[in-house]
Scaffold this active site. Structure first.
Site, PDB file in Angstrom:
ATOM      1  N   TRP A 156       0.835  -1.222   0.000  1.00  0.00           N
ATOM      2  CA  TRP A 156       0.000   0.000   0.000  1.00  0.00           C
ATOM      3  C   TRP A 156       0.862   1.261   0.000  1.00  0.00           C
ATOM      4  O   TRP A 156       0.381   2.353  -0.250  1.00  0.00           O
ATOM      5  CB  TRP A 156      -0.952   0.004   1.198  1.00  0.00           C
ATOM      6  CG  TRP A 156      -0.292   0.182   2.554  1.00  0.00           C
ATOM      7  CD1 TRP A 156       0.812  -0.479   3.003  1.00  0.00           C
ATOM      8  CD2 TRP A 156      -0.673   1.070   3.605  1.00  0.00           C
ATOM      9  NE1 TRP A 156       1.121  -0.078   4.281  1.00  0.00           N
ATOM     10  CE2 TRP A 156       0.230   0.879   4.681  1.00  0.00           C
ATOM     11  CE3 TRP A 156      -1.691   2.001   3.763  1.00  0.00           C
ATOM     12  CZ2 TRP A 156       0.153   1.587   5.883  1.00  0.00           C
ATOM     13  CZ3 TRP A 156      -1.774   2.712   4.967  1.00  0.00           C
ATOM     14  CH2 TRP A 156      -0.854   2.504   6.007  1.00  0.00           C
ATOM     15  N   ASP A 157       2.151   1.099   0.243  1.00  0.00           N
ATOM     16  CA  ASP A 157       3.085   2.219   0.263  1.00  0.00           C
ATOM     17  C   ASP A 157       2.951   3.081  -0.999  1.00  0.00           C
ATOM     18  O   ASP A 157       3.036   4.308  -0.942  1.00  0.00           O
ATOM     19  CB  ASP A 157       4.536   1.702   0.320  1.00  0.00           C
ATOM     20  CG  ASP A 157       4.806   0.806   1.517  1.00  0.00           C
ATOM     21  OD1 ASP A 157       3.906   0.052   1.915  1.00  0.00           O
ATOM     22  OD2 ASP A 157       5.945   0.835   2.031  1.00  0.00           O
ATOM     23  N   GLU A 160       0.702  -2.811  12.730  1.00  0.00           N
ATOM     24  CA  GLU A 160       0.674  -4.279  12.594  1.00  0.00           C
ATOM     25  C   GLU A 160       0.902  -5.028  13.906  1.00  0.00           C
ATOM     26  O   GLU A 160       0.776  -6.244  13.950  1.00  0.00           O
ATOM     27  CB  GLU A 160       1.746  -4.708  11.586  1.00  0.00           C
ATOM     28  CG  GLU A 160       1.434  -4.237  10.187  1.00  0.00           C
ATOM     29  CD  GLU A 160       2.558  -4.543   9.202  1.00  0.00           C
ATOM     30  OE1 GLU A 160       3.706  -4.750   9.644  1.00  0.00           O
ATOM     31  OE2 GLU A 160       2.282  -4.548   7.994  1.00  0.00           O
ATOM     32  N   LYS A 182       2.973   0.377  16.332  1.00  0.00           N
ATOM     33  CA  LYS A 182       4.131   0.407  15.440  1.00  0.00           C
ATOM     34  C   LYS A 182       4.212   1.717  14.661  1.00  0.00           C
ATOM     35  O   LYS A 182       5.275   2.298  14.497  1.00  0.00           O
ATOM     36  CB  LYS A 182       4.031  -0.763  14.457  1.00  0.00           C
ATOM     37  CG  LYS A 182       5.187  -0.842  13.487  1.00  0.00           C
ATOM     38  CD  LYS A 182       5.066  -2.047  12.572  1.00  0.00           C
ATOM     39  CE  LYS A 182       6.268  -2.151  11.652  1.00  0.00           C
ATOM     40  NZ  LYS A 182       6.104  -3.178  10.635  1.00  0.00           N
ATOM     41  N   GLN A 183       3.075   2.161  14.143  1.00  0.00           N
ATOM     42  CA  GLN A 183       3.106   3.307  13.224  1.00  0.00           C
ATOM     43  C   GLN A 183       1.776   4.029  13.228  1.00  0.00           C
ATOM     44  O   GLN A 183       0.799   3.531  13.791  1.00  0.00           O
ATOM     45  CB  GLN A 183       3.430   2.813  11.822  1.00  0.00           C
ATOM     46  CG  GLN A 183       2.372   1.918  11.203  1.00  0.00           C
ATOM     47  CD  GLN A 183       2.901   1.087  10.034  1.00  0.00           C
ATOM     48  OE1 GLN A 183       3.560   0.079  10.236  1.00  0.00           O
ATOM     49  NE2 GLN A 183       2.614   1.518   8.828  1.00  0.00           N
TER      50      GLN A 183
HETATM   51  C1  BGC Z   1       4.885  -1.635   7.504  1.00  0.00           C
HETATM   52  C2  BGC Z   1       3.845  -1.658   6.413  1.00  0.00           C
HETATM   53  C3  BGC Z   1       4.516  -1.386   5.096  1.00  0.00           C
HETATM   54  C4  BGC Z   1       5.658  -2.365   4.866  1.00  0.00           C
HETATM   55  C5  BGC Z   1       6.431  -2.055   3.613  1.00  0.00           C
HETATM   56  C6  BGC Z   1       5.964  -2.645   7.197  1.00  0.00           C
HETATM   57  O1  BGC Z   1       6.959  -2.589   8.156  1.00  0.00           O
HETATM   58  O2  BGC Z   1       4.299  -1.915   8.750  1.00  0.00           O
HETATM   59  O3  BGC Z   1       2.853  -0.682   6.652  1.00  0.00           O
HETATM   60  O4  BGC Z   1       3.607  -1.484   4.059  1.00  0.00           O
HETATM   61  O5  BGC Z   1       6.538  -2.322   5.948  1.00  0.00           O
HETATM   62  O6  BGC Z   1       7.008  -0.796   3.674  1.00  0.00           O
END
Ligand code: BGC
Length: 696
Positions: A316-317, A458, A549-550
């Site tokens: 999704w990035d 996540e 995490k984010q």
């Molecule tokens: C992140 C995801 C991301 C992926 C690729 C993961 O560490 O939690 O949101 O899409 O890395 O960058």
């Protein structure tokens, strides 16, 4: 100071992998890691191919690296002078981000004097199969010099070998290495041609894992000797055969002109902040190195073209973090990225079906055809060394929403509706069907809910009513209604459970989140037994806490800013930031953007810098459990553009009108940059609180 020159002086063998990312060159067809010519596979050189994948045995599917046509080393009076083996008295690498040229200068000390080696490298922007490299050698005493240069067929692979039998031969002036991938049966070929611009003896060596020219000559003191190389990389998936390059200088000039234009079209001037300006433009350099200009339907992997990390897969990035830069600068590239999702709809339909769901469930880690490369055991536990069950693939359902969100943004900004008939409409409706099949309604409730998902954060798996995911689902229903006029979508949107908030307006990330242990990132970090330990999942140190995490709720607020007041946004930043690890490079830019929306650019600034400098400075996360995740961070780079343009400049387009609402952080006196809107280029000049927009 030239803010377009990114240099590292001195040699540090600990930083070889980091520089491989930092000094990446590329043209969207391939990415070439910023490693030195003499490096062999233990130092991770790679010519990473966009959209070419393979699988060997039980290993993970991943992208494929081509034979390394840049392999080159120097021998003086029969002794090899290579890094990291030899001591050097000088070493510098410099990347010029406005010409796309990487240079290297190394001075070796030999028993009789010094020998200096300079090199330049570029991955042609005007001939996507071509890499150019030139070497110059100068000794300060008379000696015998040999330069060995050609193709190294010992390729760095994570789960390879993907080209198990590489055939090496000479064909006219070219050295050739070709192989075929194991599962996907794709032919990959590297051809290399090298010229000495002086008199030398030439021999060809065909070794077990390399094919090399040896140029040997008696060097005079203080005379510079130059060798030029042209390397052509191609695959059997190419739509056109590689065109034979013109002479070095002509190809070089065309490449430079192309990059100069990119810099002119989209690089920023930030008055009062050289560091920020350099980091931002460096980010845009990276986005251009990996933009699929050679294709009409291809996307960008999460680690760009910096190697096989994250399997070379698309996440999704691209839609949520990288798309905006292209949308406002090169809308054709934005369309190419979206066409990839349109063309991979069959994979998404298949994936939904395999889980007993309707519509389109896009791949969490997308490979060709929309195949999901994400494994059910995507992390290796540091303690037991066993793969851990993760739920990224089956529960991170917000991915389909990201694609609809991006399509709608494309429609709004470009006004180009052909994409709908070219498959966009089908995608939107299939994603709506997907979310409909996830809805639950309790017997006593009036609302639909979505259970058992993983949100952007996540670390907390299988949660109910993740506010971000639900908002995305609502957005998709609205889009489906707008498109089809079918009122079932309108009803589903209206009946989706609204997010729960506390008395301060803080949105609960998912049901029960506020009941989890309330602690800070430092508390959780202090509980780690191993620095590489995974924080999330069933038994992770963060899993039963409020540490995330984010950006999750904060990301949602960025995407749907019109739903919230500034006060509510601020309350959510204040609540979630101390509880956010920023363990993903996607996180900082969201906090930065939302802080700008609330009128706090100074709070936003360090997050902006963190995003823009993700690959300039060392320190990015290298491991999740025992899985190596080093590589470049294009989502952070795209995020840096979003913050600069939408956040600090406050750029917005509403009803066809471009406006700004500048929020400059301390020290910034002004900004200047260009955007492309509906076929016209505009220059935006910001000075303090005021701004001017000129059509060019
Ligand atoms: C992140 C995801 C991301 C992926 C690729 C993961 O560490 O939690 O949101 O899409 O890395 O960058």
């Amino acid at each position: 100071m030239n803010t377009h020159l990114i240099c590292e002086t001195g040699f540090d063998s600990e930083k070889i992998h980091f520089y491989g990312n930092k000094f990446l060159t590329g043209n969207g067809y391939m990415g070439v890691r910023g490693t030195l010519g003499e490096y062999r596979k233990e130092h991770l050189p790679a010519i990473n191919l966009a959209g070419i994948y393979d699988k060997v045995g039980d290993g993970w599917r991943e992208s494929v690296n081509a034979p390394n046509g840049l392999y080159t080393y120097l021998v003086i009076d029969k002794e090899a002078y290579t890094l990291p083996e030899k001591e050097v008295s000088e070493h510098e690498m410099c990347l010029d981000i406005s010409s796309g040229i990487l240079t290297r200068k190394t001075v070796f000390t030999t028993p009789k004097g010094t020998v200096s080696l300079t090199a330049e490298r570029m991955v042609s922007m005007t001939n996507h199969n071509l890499i150019l490299e030139a070497y110059s050698v100068t000794a300060d005493y008379a000696c015998k010099i040999s330069v060995f240069t050609g193709i190294d067929a010992a390729i760095w692979d994570i789960y390879g070998p993907h080209l198990p039998k590489i055939e090496l031969h000479q064909e006219g002036t070219y050295l050739v290495a070709s192989g075929t991938t194991q599962e996907t049966n794709i032919g990959v070929t590297t051809q290399e041609e090298a010229f000495c611009l002086f008199q030398s003896q030439e021999k060809i060596h065909i070794n077990e894992d390399s094919i090399l020219h040896e140029f040997l000559w008696d060097a005079e003191a203080n005379v510079s000797y130059r060798i030029e190389k042209k390397v052509l990389v191609s695959t059997s998936r190419d739509t056109k055969p590689a065109t034979k390059p013109q002479d070095y200088e002509t190809e070089r000039n065309a490449h430079i002109r192309f990059w100069n234009q990119i810099a002119d079209d989209s690089y920023f001037e930030i008055m009062g902040d050289e560091r920020g300006e350099t980091a931002l433009n460096y980010s845009l350099y990276h986005l251009n190195c990996i933009a699929p200009r050679h294709s009409e339907s291809l996307s960008i992997p999460a680690r760009g073209l910096s190697g096989q990390v994250y399997k070379g897969a698309v996440f999704w990035d691209t839609e949520m973090f990288m798309l905006d830069y292209f949308l406002y600068t090169y809308p054709d590239i934005a369309k190419t990225l979206l066409k990839y999702r349109i063309d991979t709809l069959p994979g998404a339909l298949e994936k939904a079906k395999s889980y007993g769901l309707d519509g389109a469930f896009y791949a969490w880690e997308s490979h060709e055809g929309g195949l999901d490369a994400c494994s059910d055991y995507n992390i290796v536990d540091v303690f037991t060394k066993r793969p851990m069950r993760t739920f990224f693939r089956d529960k991170q359902v917000h991915i389909s929403g990201a694609i609809v969100y991006a399509l709608k943004k494309y429609l709004r900004i470009t006004g180009e509706t052909d994409i709908l008939t070219e498959g966009g409409e089908k995608v939107i409706l299939a994603c709506a069907e997907f979310y409909r099949s996830l809805l639950l309604k309790r017997a006593t409730s009036d609302f639909y809910e979505i259970y058992d998902v993983v949100g952007p954060d996540e670390y907390h798996e299988r949660v109910n009513n993740n506010a971000y995911t639900n908002r995305m689902a609502k957005f998709v229903f609205d889009a489906a209604y707008e498109l089809s006029g079918d009122t079932q979508w309108q009803k589903l949107s209206a009946q989706l459970i609204p997010p729960k908030t506390n008395q301060d307006g803080v949105i609960e990330q998912f049901d029960g989140y506020f009941k989890l242990e309330d602690c800070r990132v430092a508390d959780v970090r202090s509980r780690l037994l191993d620095p590489k330990e995974y924080w999330g999942g069933a038994y992770g140190v963060a899993s039963d806490t409020q540490v995330i995490k984010q950006a999750d709720v904060v990301a949602m607020m960025c995407m749907f800013r019109e739903d919230f007041s500034k006060e509510q946004m601020k309350a959510n930043i204040d609540y979630y930031e101390p509880r956010t690890e920023h363990g993903s490079s996607l996180s900082a830019c969201m906090y930065s953007l939302l802080s700008c929306y609330t009128g706090h650019p100074d709070f936003a600034y360090p997050f902006f810098l963190k995003s823009a400098e993700a690959d300039i400075l060392p320190g990015a996360k290298q491991w999740i459990g025992l899985v190596y995740i080093g590589g470049t961070h294009p989502a952070a780079q795209g995020g840096a553009w979003i913050v600069a343009a939408m956040g600090f400049a406050g750029l917005q387009i509403r009803d066809g009108k471009i406006t700004c609402n500048p929020q400059l952080p301390k020290g910034w006196n002004g900004m200047k940059f260009k955007i492309n809107y509906r076929g016209k280029q505009y220059e935006i000049i910001i000075s303090g609180d005021s701004y001017q927009i000129d059509e060019l």
